[in-house]
Write an enzyme that holds these catalytic residues in place. Sequence first.
Site, short mmCIF file in Angstrom:
data_model
loop_
_atom_site.label_atom_id
_atom_site.label_comp_id
_atom_site.label_asym_id
_atom_site.label_seq_id
_atom_site.Cartn_x
_atom_site.Cartn_y
_atom_site.Cartn_z
N ASP A 1 0.85 -1.19 0.00
CA ASP A 1 0.00 0.00 0.00
C ASP A 1 0.89 1.25 0.00
OD1 ASP A 1 0.95 -0.23 2.58
OD2 ASP A 1 -0.92 -1.06 3.32
N ASP B 1 1.39 4.83 1.75
CA ASP B 1 1.01 5.71 2.86
C ASP B 1 1.62 7.09 2.65
OD1 ASP B 1 -0.29 3.64 4.05
OD2 ASP B 1 1.41 3.02 5.29
N ASP C 1 9.97 3.12 13.43
CA ASP C 1 10.73 2.02 14.04
C ASP C 1 12.14 1.83 13.45
OD1 ASP C 1 9.61 1.05 11.69
OD2 ASP C 1 8.55 -0.62 12.61
#
Length: 470
Positions: free
Chosen positions: A99, A101, A178
């Site tokens: 996807d 983002d 992260d």
Amino acid sequence: MRQCGIIRELFYLVRALSTRIKKIIKLLKGLLQRFNKEQPSVHPKAKPTIIPRSDHTISRTTIHRNALKVLYRLHQEGYQAYLVGGCVRDLLLGRQPKDFDIATNALPEEMRKLFRNCRLIGRRFRLAHILFGKDIIEVATFRTHHENAQEHHGKTHDGLIIRDNVYGTIEDDVWRRDFSINALYYNIADFSIVDYTGGMADIKAKRLRMIGQPEQRFQEDPVRLLRAVRFMGKLNIEISPETEACLAKSSHLLTHVSPARLFQEVLKFFQEGATVPTFKLLQQYNLFQQLFPQTLFNPEDTHAQQLIDQVLINTDQRIAEGKSISPAFLITAFLWPSMNQQARLNRSEGMPAYVSLEKAIQTMLTLQTQRLAIPRNVLVSMRDICLLQYHLMSRQGYRPYRTLDHPRFRAAYDLLLLRSTAGEPVEELALWWTEFQKADRAGQEQLIKRVATQHRPKKKRPYNRKKKVT
Ligand code: CTP
């Protein structure tokens, strides 16, 4: 007179002392505060490296047209707009992103005004979903780390982040991500890549590196342990030594994660098409045992390991062929050896075979759901697949037809095949069912007759019959 003088001197002494004491207290407080203040996981605001279009491989032809539409619209309206996260990473690695983002400085309410097809979702942190038919482009306003926010109530005493709802700038947003390879921003304004954390060098070196102090970042959100292993498995990349050292000793942190979130993460493992390497890593870092504590890993029980290995190989094959996978089937395969062992134990205590299996299934599912919040419909399927292992054994009369008609027959038969491949003594049974499915009605009756003659039931002797003493 003399007494008055002493009292006055004493008064001055006490006053001087009390100011000193106050100063000492203030000093101690300051020291204590400094001591308690966490090591910032965020880097002090650093200047990013801007990688111009000519120096990277992301072309607009590889970006989904709907994502491009959203990026351009935000940009035209004067907002910052970046592709970010997994899609930038995947494009740089030459992979097809799942996807696209987007991160922006536009606030959710502003986006609602900008896009007619916009839905705002999320209570803790509002995200905009821009809908293009079935396709959804997720747009997030830059977030900040809690240390940068006015409110400091976002962490438990274990350092676990429990709230994440403060808007910030790109400089804030980047440090709460992260891994460095997930923190690259593709800027629609000039098609450059903005790199604050050295992510580009890590992409080139195929290296997974935690942003900030790994120990603190794993503690803040232990799901990062699973994400680390998932990225290593699916992207086939190395892990940096500091991140690995921490990963190797932190599996216990998963007990702080809710079973619902763990289940969602486990589903992702199954869908990436790299379950074989990923589950090896999960075992290596002691994470598999945290997720599936009931799964047997007895070195003497080679069947269990073979069964799991085989189911993982089949899963990757199915994903590669574009077929769907069933979480119910996979988790059942993980649990089957333990269920079987528990059922044998129940039988040895005198329980009838079917009840033994039923009770074993119940025990194992209850224990497993304490760790993973497996939805009810999945649990029902798992139970059916296991109980059908019993029904597959009865091949007399009308029973095989009923088993064949069961909605979960195919999955149960697949598990039987797996058990046979893994070395359980069910080879003949598995072959019989393969033939039974292919045969026409006459052939099926022949097969049933064949079993009846091969396995003529022994004369039943009453249970617990006492021997006659002569
Ligand atoms: N992210 C993060 N920490 C998390 C979850 C997400 O920092 N626990 C950030 C990362 O920058 C990540 C991005 O949010 O790249 C999007 O997360 P997600 O869609 O869950 O994963 P991806 O990185 O896109 O990877 P994949 O699509 O393979 O799941």
